[in-house]
Design a protein around this motif. Structure first.
Motif, PDB file in Angstrom:
ATOM      1  N   CYS A  69       0.872  -1.168   0.000  1.00 19.97           N
ATOM      2  CA  CYS A  69       0.000   0.000   0.000  1.00 19.97           C
ATOM      3  C   CYS A  69       0.912   1.220   0.000  1.00 19.97           C
ATOM      4  O   CYS A  69       1.950   1.216   0.667  1.00 19.97           O
ATOM      5  CB  CYS A  69      -0.867   0.034   1.253  1.00 19.97           C
ATOM      6  SG  CYS A  69      -1.948  -1.385   1.443  1.00 19.97           S
ATOM      7  N   VAL A  70       0.551   2.247  -0.734  1.00 22.22           N
ATOM      8  CA  VAL A  70       1.375   3.450  -0.808  1.00 22.22           C
ATOM      9  C   VAL A  70       0.521   4.651  -0.406  1.00 22.22           C
ATOM     10  O   VAL A  70      -0.562   4.857  -0.936  1.00 22.22           O
ATOM     11  CB  VAL A  70       1.938   3.656  -2.227  1.00 22.22           C
ATOM     12  CG1 VAL A  70       2.779   4.917  -2.286  1.00 22.22           C
ATOM     13  CG2 VAL A  70       2.752   2.446  -2.668  1.00 22.22           C
ATOM     14  N   VAL A  71       1.037   5.425   0.553  1.00 19.17           N
ATOM     15  CA  VAL A  71       0.387   6.647   1.015  1.00 19.17           C
ATOM     16  C   VAL A  71       1.383   7.761   0.764  1.00 19.17           C
ATOM     17  O   VAL A  71       2.523   7.703   1.228  1.00 19.17           O
ATOM     18  CB  VAL A  71       0.039   6.581   2.520  1.00 19.17           C
ATOM     19  CG1 VAL A  71      -0.725   7.823   2.941  1.00 19.17           C
ATOM     20  CG2 VAL A  71      -0.736   5.320   2.849  1.00 19.17           C
ATOM     21  N   ARG A  72       0.958   8.784   0.006  1.00 16.36           N
ATOM     22  CA  ARG A  72       1.898   9.834  -0.371  1.00 16.36           C
ATOM     23  C   ARG A  72       1.397  11.217   0.015  1.00 16.36           C
ATOM     24  O   ARG A  72       0.223  11.518  -0.121  1.00 16.36           O
ATOM     25  CB  ARG A  72       2.144   9.787  -1.887  1.00 16.36           C
ATOM     26  CG  ARG A  72       2.820   8.491  -2.324  1.00 16.36           C
ATOM     27  CD  ARG A  72       2.944   8.418  -3.806  1.00 16.36           C
ATOM     28  NE  ARG A  72       4.199   9.007  -4.240  1.00 16.36           N
ATOM     29  CZ  ARG A  72       4.955   8.531  -5.209  1.00 16.36           C
ATOM     30  NH1 ARG A  72       4.584   7.470  -5.876  1.00 16.36           N
ATOM     31  NH2 ARG A  72       6.071   9.128  -5.544  1.00 16.36           N
ATOM     32  N   SER A  73       2.342  12.037   0.465  1.00 17.92           N
ATOM     33  CA  SER A  73       2.107  13.462   0.709  1.00 17.92           C
ATOM     34  C   SER A  73       3.446  14.149   0.524  1.00 17.92           C
ATOM     35  O   SER A  73       4.499  13.520   0.670  1.00 17.92           O
ATOM     36  CB  SER A  73       1.549  13.713   2.116  1.00 17.92           C
ATOM     37  OG  SER A  73       2.501  13.364   3.099  1.00 17.92           O
ATOM     38  N   ALA A  74       3.437  15.417   0.195  1.00 20.16           N
ATOM     39  CA  ALA A  74       4.700  16.138   0.001  1.00 20.16           C
ATOM     40  C   ALA A  74       5.541  16.036   1.268  1.00 20.16           C
ATOM     41  O   ALA A  74       5.058  16.310   2.362  1.00 20.16           O
ATOM     42  CB  ALA A  74       4.434  17.600  -0.356  1.00 20.16           C
ATOM     43  N   HIS A  76       6.407  13.466   2.828  1.00 21.47           N
ATOM     44  CA  HIS A  76       5.791  12.435   3.671  1.00 21.47           C
ATOM     45  C   HIS A  76       5.266  13.011   4.989  1.00 21.47           C
ATOM     46  O   HIS A  76       5.432  12.451   6.075  1.00 21.47           O
ATOM     47  CB  HIS A  76       6.708  11.218   3.890  1.00 21.47           C
ATOM     48  CG  HIS A  76       8.046  11.499   4.503  1.00 21.47           C
ATOM     49  ND1 HIS A  76       8.236  11.703   5.847  1.00 21.47           N
ATOM     50  CD2 HIS A  76       9.262  11.627   3.944  1.00 21.47           C
ATOM     51  CE1 HIS A  76       9.506  11.932   6.094  1.00 21.47           C
ATOM     52  NE2 HIS A  76      10.141  11.891   4.949  1.00 21.47           N
ATOM     53  N   VAL A  77       4.569  14.154   4.881  1.00 23.10           N
ATOM     54  CA  VAL A  77       3.961  14.809   6.038  1.00 23.10           C
ATOM     55  C   VAL A  77       2.790  13.957   6.537  1.00 23.10           C
ATOM     56  O   VAL A  77       1.985  13.477   5.745  1.00 23.10           O
ATOM     57  CB  VAL A  77       3.489  16.232   5.677  1.00 23.10           C
ATOM     58  CG1 VAL A  77       2.553  16.801   6.737  1.00 23.10           C
ATOM     59  CG2 VAL A  77       4.688  17.142   5.475  1.00 23.10           C
ATOM     60  N   MET A  83      -2.381   9.440   8.345  1.00 23.30           N
ATOM     61  CA  MET A  83      -2.443   8.593   9.545  1.00 23.30           C
ATOM     62  C   MET A  83      -3.612   7.610   9.450  1.00 23.30           C
ATOM     63  O   MET A  83      -3.464   6.433   9.799  1.00 23.30           O
ATOM     64  CB  MET A  83      -2.570   9.457  10.800  1.00 23.30           C
ATOM     65  CG  MET A  83      -1.322  10.258  11.120  1.00 23.30           C
ATOM     66  SD  MET A  83       0.110   9.256  11.565  1.00 23.30           S
ATOM     67  CE  MET A  83      -0.274   8.885  13.278  1.00 23.30           C
ATOM     68  N   GLY A  84      -4.752   8.071   8.967  1.00 25.88           N
ATOM     69  CA  GLY A  84      -5.899   7.186   8.813  1.00 25.88           C
ATOM     70  C   GLY A  84      -5.634   6.086   7.795  1.00 25.88           C
ATOM     71  O   GLY A  84      -6.062   4.945   7.980  1.00 25.88           O
ATOM     72  N   GLU A  87      -3.364   3.576   9.442  1.00 31.26           N
ATOM     73  CA  GLU A  87      -4.164   2.809  10.407  1.00 31.26           C
ATOM     74  C   GLU A  87      -5.016   1.774   9.689  1.00 31.26           C
ATOM     75  O   GLU A  87      -5.108   0.618  10.115  1.00 31.26           O
ATOM     76  CB  GLU A  87      -5.044   3.746  11.220  1.00 31.26           C
ATOM     77  CG  GLU A  87      -5.886   3.019  12.254  1.00 31.26           C
ATOM     78  CD  GLU A  87      -6.719   3.956  13.117  1.00 31.26           C
ATOM     79  OE1 GLU A  87      -7.498   3.434  13.930  1.00 31.26           O
ATOM     80  OE2 GLU A  87      -6.595   5.193  12.986  1.00 31.26           O
ATOM     81  N   PHE A  88      -5.636   2.158   8.577  1.00 26.31           N
ATOM     82  CA  PHE A  88      -6.455   1.218   7.803  1.00 26.31           C
ATOM     83  C   PHE A  88      -5.609   0.042   7.319  1.00 26.31           C
ATOM     84  O   PHE A  88      -6.007  -1.124   7.436  1.00 26.31           O
ATOM     85  CB  PHE A  88      -7.105   1.932   6.615  1.00 26.31           C
ATOM     86  CG  PHE A  88      -7.992   1.040   5.802  1.00 26.31           C
ATOM     87  CD1 PHE A  88      -9.296   0.789   6.197  1.00 26.31           C
ATOM     88  CD2 PHE A  88      -7.515   0.424   4.656  1.00 26.31           C
ATOM     89  CE1 PHE A  88     -10.121  -0.051   5.462  1.00 26.31           C
ATOM     90  CE2 PHE A  88      -8.326  -0.420   3.909  1.00 26.31           C
ATOM     91  CZ  PHE A  88      -9.629  -0.654   4.316  1.00 26.31           C
ATOM     92  N   ALA A  89      -4.424   0.332   6.771  1.00 26.48           N
ATOM     93  CA  ALA A  89      -3.559  -0.735   6.258  1.00 26.48           C
ATOM     94  C   ALA A  89      -3.136  -1.691   7.365  1.00 26.48           C
ATOM     95  O   ALA A  89      -3.102  -2.909   7.170  1.00 26.48           O
ATOM     96  CB  ALA A  89      -2.335  -0.139   5.571  1.00 26.48           C
TER      97      ALA A  89
END
Length: 194
Positions: A69-74, A76-77, A83-84, A87-89
């Motif tokens: 699973c990949v969660v991305r933000s500038a 990695h903020v 965070m959600g 948590e889901f993953a």
């Protein structure tokens, strides 16, 4: 106990990512659509990374569809959505490994580094990003500090923040999951685990 048979533990999950990264750097990664019998595997890791298009997370770790699973933000903020998603993953998909993946030449970290150094903050929503990254930066006037050190500091801070999340504490204490950090080197394609 995981409800998914064959789910790796955190050590094996990290070993898979490292081996995939070696395949990637050697140019021997499987095609992105390589699936087992036409069915995507259950994910074994969640990677929290930057939005930078130069860091193709699945390819960097040599993984096909469904493996991570990949969660991305500038930069990695970590905001509520990130965070959600982690948590889901971890809770619903039971992934055993969380990886915070920073990279060299990160423009978001560079903006925070510059803001701390000069005292000038950007306007608009970018200010939020800088404000979230800035606590990992050195104090203004630190001479012997580089952008690479700032990036490492931010990765370590993000890992520490995730390790303190209520939904991860019990699983971390029981060694069902792990949270680790790494820095992707754009030139070589290598991920240095921190």
């Amino acid at each position: 106990m995981s409800r998914y048979l064959g789910r790796p533990d955190p050590v094996e999950a990290l070993a898979r990512l490292r081996a995939g990264n070696v395949r990637f750097t050697l140019g021997t990664s499987p095609p992105a659509r390589a699936l087992n019998g036409g069915v995507a595997p259950q994910p074994f890791a969640v990677v929290v990374g930057c939005i930078d298009a130069r860091v193709p997370v699945e390819a960097v770790f040599g993984q096909g569809i469904g493996a991570i699973c990949v969660v991305r933000s500038a930069g990695h903020v970590l905001d509520r959505a990130v965070m959600g998603s982690v948590e889901f993953a971890v809770t619903d998909l039971e992934v055993p490994l969380v990886v915070v993946l920073g990279h060299d030449d990160c423009r978001a970290v560079a903006a925070a580094y510059e803001a701390v150094r000069t005292g000038r903050r950007p306007a608009g929503a970018r200010q939020y990003l800088v404000d979230e990254i800035a606590p990992a930066m050195p104090t203004a006037g630190s001479v012997d500090y580089s952008l690479d050190e700032a990036t490492r500091s931010h990765i370590h801070r993000t890992v520490a923040t995730l390790r303190q999340a209520d939904y991860l504490k019990e699983a971390l204490a029981a060694h069902r999951i792990d949270v680790v950090g790494g820095i992707y080197r754009l030139e070589s394609g290598h991920v240095e685990m921190l």
